[in-house]
Design a protein around this motif. Structure first.
Motif, PDB file in Angstrom:
ATOM      1  N   THR A  83      -3.565  -4.290  -7.630  1.00  0.00           N
ATOM      2  CA  THR A  83      -4.206  -3.238  -8.436  1.00  0.00           C
ATOM      3  C   THR A  83      -4.682  -2.399  -7.019  1.00  0.00           C
ATOM      4  OG1 THR A  83      -6.385  -4.485  -8.299  1.00  0.00           O
ATOM      5  CG2 THR A  83      -5.223  -4.151 -10.355  1.00  0.00           C
ATOM      6  N   VAL A  84      -4.767  -0.973  -7.367  1.00  0.00           N
ATOM      7  CA  VAL A  84      -4.990   0.163  -6.333  1.00  0.00           C
ATOM      8  C   VAL A  84      -6.335  -0.060  -5.464  1.00  0.00           C
ATOM      9  CG1 VAL A  84      -6.322   1.947  -8.003  1.00  0.00           C
ATOM     10  CG2 VAL A  84      -4.718   2.603  -6.011  1.00  0.00           C
ATOM     11  N   ASP A  85      -7.578  -0.885  -6.360  1.00  0.00           N
ATOM     12  CA  ASP A  85      -8.599  -1.146  -5.420  1.00  0.00           C
ATOM     13  C   ASP A  85      -8.414  -2.249  -4.394  1.00  0.00           C
ATOM     14  OD1 ASP A  85      -8.581  -2.454  -8.069  1.00  0.00           O
ATOM     15  OD2 ASP A  85     -10.240  -3.424  -7.446  1.00  0.00           O
ATOM     16  N   ASP A  86      -7.532  -3.155  -4.825  1.00  0.00           N
ATOM     17  CA  ASP A  86      -7.192  -4.274  -3.573  1.00  0.00           C
ATOM     18  C   ASP A  86      -6.557  -3.605  -2.642  1.00  0.00           C
ATOM     19  OD1 ASP A  86      -8.570  -6.027  -5.114  1.00  0.00           O
ATOM     20  OD2 ASP A  86      -6.674  -6.703  -5.999  1.00  0.00           O
ATOM     21  N   VAL A  87      -5.613  -2.475  -2.969  1.00  0.00           N
ATOM     22  CA  VAL A  87      -4.885  -1.819  -1.826  1.00  0.00           C
ATOM     23  C   VAL A  87      -5.628  -1.003  -1.106  1.00  0.00           C
ATOM     24  CG1 VAL A  87      -3.154   0.132  -1.456  1.00  0.00           C
ATOM     25  CG2 VAL A  87      -2.315  -1.857  -2.945  1.00  0.00           C
ATOM     26  N   ILE A  88      -6.555  -0.461  -1.679  1.00  0.00           N
ATOM     27  CA  ILE A  88      -7.624   0.238  -0.692  1.00  0.00           C
ATOM     28  C   ILE A  88      -8.237  -0.403   0.276  1.00  0.00           C
ATOM     29  CG2 ILE A  88      -9.753   1.530  -0.702  1.00  0.00           C
ATOM     30  CD1 ILE A  88      -8.643   3.265  -3.190  1.00  0.00           C
ATOM     31  N   ASP A  89      -8.737  -1.566  -0.023  1.00  0.00           N
ATOM     32  CA  ASP A  89      -9.344  -2.469   0.675  1.00  0.00           C
ATOM     33  C   ASP A  89      -8.635  -3.090   1.772  1.00  0.00           C
ATOM     34  OD1 ASP A  89     -11.727  -2.318  -0.922  1.00  0.00           O
ATOM     35  OD2 ASP A  89     -11.277  -4.202  -2.166  1.00  0.00           O
ATOM     36  N   ALA A  90      -7.268  -3.371   1.428  1.00  0.00           N
ATOM     37  CA  ALA A  90      -6.438  -3.760   2.424  1.00  0.00           C
ATOM     38  C   ALA A  90      -6.040  -2.798   3.472  1.00  0.00           C
ATOM     39  CB  ALA A  90      -5.098  -4.333   1.618  1.00  0.00           C
ATOM     40  N   ALA A 135       0.818  -1.148   0.055  1.00  0.00           N
ATOM     41  CA  ALA A 135       0.034  -0.021   0.075  1.00  0.00           C
ATOM     42  C   ALA A 135       0.793   1.327  -0.046  1.00  0.00           C
ATOM     43  CB  ALA A 135      -0.922  -0.017   1.231  1.00  0.00           C
ATOM     44  N   ARG A 136       2.073   1.102   0.843  1.00  0.00           N
ATOM     45  CA  ARG A 136       2.833   2.321   0.917  1.00  0.00           C
ATOM     46  C   ARG A 136       3.492   2.506  -0.550  1.00  0.00           C
ATOM     47  NH1 ARG A 136       4.821   3.254   5.679  1.00  0.00           N
ATOM     48  NH2 ARG A 136       5.487   1.169   6.121  1.00  0.00           N
ATOM     49  N   THR A 137       3.925   1.478  -1.184  1.00  0.00           N
ATOM     50  CA  THR A 137       4.539   1.703  -2.554  1.00  0.00           C
ATOM     51  C   THR A 137       3.722   2.290  -3.580  1.00  0.00           C
ATOM     52  OG1 THR A 137       5.605  -0.279  -1.888  1.00  0.00           O
ATOM     53  CG2 THR A 137       5.612   0.433  -4.382  1.00  0.00           C
ATOM     54  N   ILE A 138       2.333   1.668  -3.530  1.00  0.00           N
ATOM     55  CA  ILE A 138       1.194   2.289  -4.460  1.00  0.00           C
ATOM     56  C   ILE A 138       0.999   3.626  -4.106  1.00  0.00           C
ATOM     57  CG2 ILE A 138      -1.068   2.282  -5.111  1.00  0.00           C
ATOM     58  CD1 ILE A 138      -0.494  -0.434  -6.071  1.00  0.00           C
ATOM     59  N   SER A 139       0.756   3.992  -2.892  1.00  0.00           N
ATOM     60  CA  SER A 139       0.395   5.406  -2.616  1.00  0.00           C
ATOM     61  C   SER A 139       1.575   6.261  -2.825  1.00  0.00           C
ATOM     62  CB  SER A 139       0.134   5.387  -1.026  1.00  0.00           C
ATOM     63  OG  SER A 139       0.566   6.598  -0.393  1.00  0.00           O
ATOM     64  N   LYS A 140       3.054   5.865  -2.556  1.00  0.00           N
ATOM     65  CA  LYS A 140       4.121   6.879  -2.715  1.00  0.00           C
ATOM     66  C   LYS A 140       4.055   6.981  -4.267  1.00  0.00           C
ATOM     67  CE  LYS A 140       8.970   6.803  -2.517  1.00  0.00           C
ATOM     68  NZ  LYS A 140      10.200   5.821  -2.106  1.00  0.00           N
ATOM     69  N   TYR A 141       4.091   6.095  -5.313  1.00  0.00           N
ATOM     70  CA  TYR A 141       4.154   6.226  -6.400  1.00  0.00           C
ATOM     71  C   TYR A 141       3.077   6.908  -7.241  1.00  0.00           C
ATOM     72  CZ  TYR A 141       8.991   4.379  -5.630  1.00  0.00           C
ATOM     73  OH  TYR A 141      10.137   4.239  -5.161  1.00  0.00           O
ATOM     74  N   ASP A 142       1.683   6.793  -6.536  1.00  0.00           N
ATOM     75  CA  ASP A 142       0.633   7.250  -7.282  1.00  0.00           C
ATOM     76  C   ASP A 142       0.354   5.935  -8.451  1.00  0.00           C
ATOM     77  OD1 ASP A 142       0.365   9.274  -5.603  1.00  0.00           O
ATOM     78  OD2 ASP A 142       0.766  10.934  -6.894  1.00  0.00           O
ATOM     79  N   PHE A 143       0.695   4.845  -8.067  1.00  0.00           N
ATOM     80  CA  PHE A 143       0.493   3.868  -9.375  1.00  0.00           C
ATOM     81  C   PHE A 143      -0.815   3.324  -9.221  1.00  0.00           C
ATOM     82  CE2 PHE A 143       5.022   2.035  -9.028  1.00  0.00           C
ATOM     83  CZ  PHE A 143       5.331   2.811  -9.910  1.00  0.00           C
TER      84      PHE A 143
END
Lengths: 454, 454
Positions: free
Chosen positions: A236-243, A211-219
């Motif tokens: 994918t970002v939606d799975d990360v939001i759920d996590a 989650a930190r990686t996705i959020s840091k790089y706006d992926f």
């Protein structure tokens, strides 16, 4: 399952809604029904709609529905669902139903699901989907676009395209769809690739790091790559939001002094609820018993100066409160990587003066309270009430400072020992400070009141 | 700014990294530097790179850099940045620097930024960007694709395309880029539109509700639409993730019993730190003074049975701990909409038996403790130690039940009164339960010990 029992009007209503409402709204509607009703409704949907519903991670009764539906339909649904969602659902179905379903799947689907099931829950591997778009680096922009048009319906996302070496199949670079459509059709795919070294995560990375990686790089998605450089899947970002939402729930519950619960409050069984709460409550209770032992140790002093007992809850709770503030500050600072393990001494150097100032503020209020009550004749604290007031003030400074220090350093200690710093719950720190607080309180009292009432 | 002071090697190093590293990594590097060093480095970057760096919401020193750079360069940077990020940066720059920068902007940029600045922080309007892709519903798939290729570089996202009525400019539907590229070029754009009614948010929606919408529908962006059906802007998923992380930090800090802090722990000033913590600490301290008043009320009983004082911290903290568990459970359940305001009585009906069982478990442990200590001769609780044990056990049942009930209902009450339920901090509930706990404890004691030691 008794199909006659269904209310036909309801199914018609759901069917007509399905046509024009977002599947997430249908899922919300199904979540408000009992698992039996949800199963009935899903059983009567066209297969493609049912697949879409079950593909939603927010659908609470997915496991119950898959277990309750006729075997063939459940298998067809699992085949149609995305591999990561299907494996999540299978993960929670009890044996022997799980094996029976698994064996009925096509070898392809079974291999994909088995592969995903090998990764422990809460890691990048368990979160990822294997349905991503990859193309060899020898392709052109046009070839890639044509390929995407062909496979679009079966891929979780097509906004990130993974370019692999044609021989080794290792990840070479990533391309975003927005750059791809702007590219010259005849140019090689790498001409529109991202300019930076591809950023990937290993399969065993905890989901909060993903989650930190996705959020840091706006992926919108990140590739999960093994040690040999092969892409295993993408998160994918939606799975990360759920996590993230799930992690947040666990953190809040742990900070409240209990084990994390992964079911909605009104759905968890009574037995489970007691189990999750009683454990920590008993640990805290047994630790807090040390306050009784400490007070037994000071029972002679108490007997001589019963007036000291009146302020015990006040003085002790202040230590717990300041500790709870410091703990929650540091838990978040550690989670956001604003402070690192090696910064513990910097934090201690900030909390020491902070605790002293906060303790002094409370100390002054405490002294004022005693003076006012005594002078106004509300309560008589005895002959030595001035010394008592000084005792309370000094004890507050000591206990609040200790609380701030202990509260701020506990998350570091937990992290150093390999625990989640969020386990440093407010009740935990309050208990720790309570026991020490008793000792500080009576020591200060002895210092100031020795020879008078003690 | 003294340009001679810079270390040239560092700038060369940064420049060479910029070519192959992701801008987020450059930002992380800059965040590790002082604001002065960061300004020096940004001053010597090519303009386009500097714009990319400043466009990152994770760049801590954006305001300081914009204020410190030469006026022309700051204006050029603000012009190049996305409107939502530029308005976020301007929002935090103090007057008169803000007006001076604002007035130097082109009328176009100024209007966009002024518009965004009218929305209060923490709403969809403040979070949105005005740089989105919209096309009239009379266009074809090909026309839309051509348009996207043209504007792609200047739009925050092109993955969602907003289709507007050609006359009224009202939102008709949304199209995803993945469906668009699969469509027949000559077909009208609406042929590839999403089948469901467009899901939008109003500009004044709190950011946590925007996050819930994006997460529920697995969107990459959501349109912010005013009451007349016109699209004001869009909120993208990366901004939502940043907002979620910020909300989570605030929740954890509030639950720890303090005001939320929006700066990193090691960067906040000492004065600010004291201010954010002292307020709640004093409120809790003043409330907790009621325990002293309650105990003064029972001071005759205490004098007669000093042994009762020994168990006060133990019994009271158990109430606080069970209350803290219940509060954290309900705060999350409310945030996830697993329970609604009207469900308060269902929660009460669950917490009542839960509290009774948890209280009984602790009560039994407490009784065992007294029996063992007495029989083993570790401490003498006096002639009526058996009655004392029953008192402690019964008081624990009462206090833990009260703690669970009060802890679970407090978030409902706060929400009903329009406060954030997460303000029901562990220290707050512990204080509430402490005061009531004293009364319960002495009432139970009077019941069992009246006529013996009381």
């Amino acid at each position: 399952m008794n199909i006659e029992k269904m209310q036909t009007t309801e199914h018609v209503a759901v069917s007509s809604r399905l046509g024009r409402e977002h599947v997430a709204d249908i899922v919300e509607f199904l979540n408000s029904k009992s698992p039996e009703e949800a199963t009935d409704i899903v059983a009567h949907m066209p297969l493609q709609w049912a697949v879409e519903v079950l593909d939603q991670p927010h659908f609470d009764d997915a496991c119950e529905v898959i277990e309750a539906l006729p075997h063939e339909r459940s298998v067809a649904l699992l085949e149609g669902m995305s591999a990561d969602r299907a494996s999540d659902v299978l993960r929670w179905i009890e044996e022997p139903a799980r094996s029976r379903l698994r064996e009925a799947l096509t070898p392809e689907t079974r291999t994909a699901i088995d592969h995903l099931l090998t990764y422990p829950e809460g890691t990048a591997g368990a979160l990822m989907t294997t349905e991503f778009v990859s193309v060899p680096s020898t392709w052109t922009v046009k070839q890639t676009l044509d390929h995407i048009r062909e496979v679009e319906r079966n891929r979780e996302t097509v906004y990130a395209i993974y370019v692999l070496a044609p021989d080794t199949k290792r990840l070479v670079n990533t391309v975003s769809l927005r750059r791809l459509i702007s590219g010259n059709p005849e140019d090689p795919i790498l001409s529109v690739a991202n300019p930076y070294v591809p950023i990937t995560v290993p399969p065993n990375l905890p989901q909060e790091e993903v989650a930190r990686t996705i959020s840091k790089y706006d992926f919108l998605s990140v590739a999960v790559v093994d040690s040999t450089g092969h892409v295993l899947g993408i998160v994918t970002v939606d799975d990360v939001i759920d996590a993230m939402i799930q992690e947040q729930t666990e953190d809040v519950q742990r900070m409240g002094g209990m084990e994390a619960i992964d079911e909605p409050y009104l759905q968890i069984s009574f037995k489970e609820m007691i189990k999750k709460r009683a454990g920590w409550l008993c640990v805290l209770f047994l630790s807090e018993m040390l306050t009784t032992s400490a007070m037994q140790h000071f029972s002679d002093e108490l007997e001589k100066a019963i007036v000291l007992a009146l302020f015990i809850p006040l003085v002790m709770s202040s230590g717990g409160n300041s500790g709870s503030q410091a703990t929650s500050l540091i838990i978040r600072a550690l989670a956001l990587q604003q402070v690192r393990l090696r910064d513990w001494w910097r934090v201690a150097l900030r909390e020491l003066p902070t605790g002293l100032v906060l303790g002094s503020i409370l100390g002054v209020i405490g002294i004022i309270r005693i003076v006012v009550w005594q002078e106004a004749g509300i309560f008589d604290y005895g002959e030595y009430w001035k010394l008592l007031a000084v005792t309370i003030g000094a004890a507050l400074v000591g206990i609040v400072t200790f609380g701030s220090l202990a509260g701020s350093l506990l998350p570091f200690l937990l992290k150093r020992l390999g625990f989640d710093p969020a386990s440093a719950s407010a009740p935990f720190i309050a208990t720790l400070v309570d026991v020490t607080g008793i000792v500080i309180y009576f020591s200060v009292a002895w210092l100031f009141l020795h020879g008078t009432i003690l």
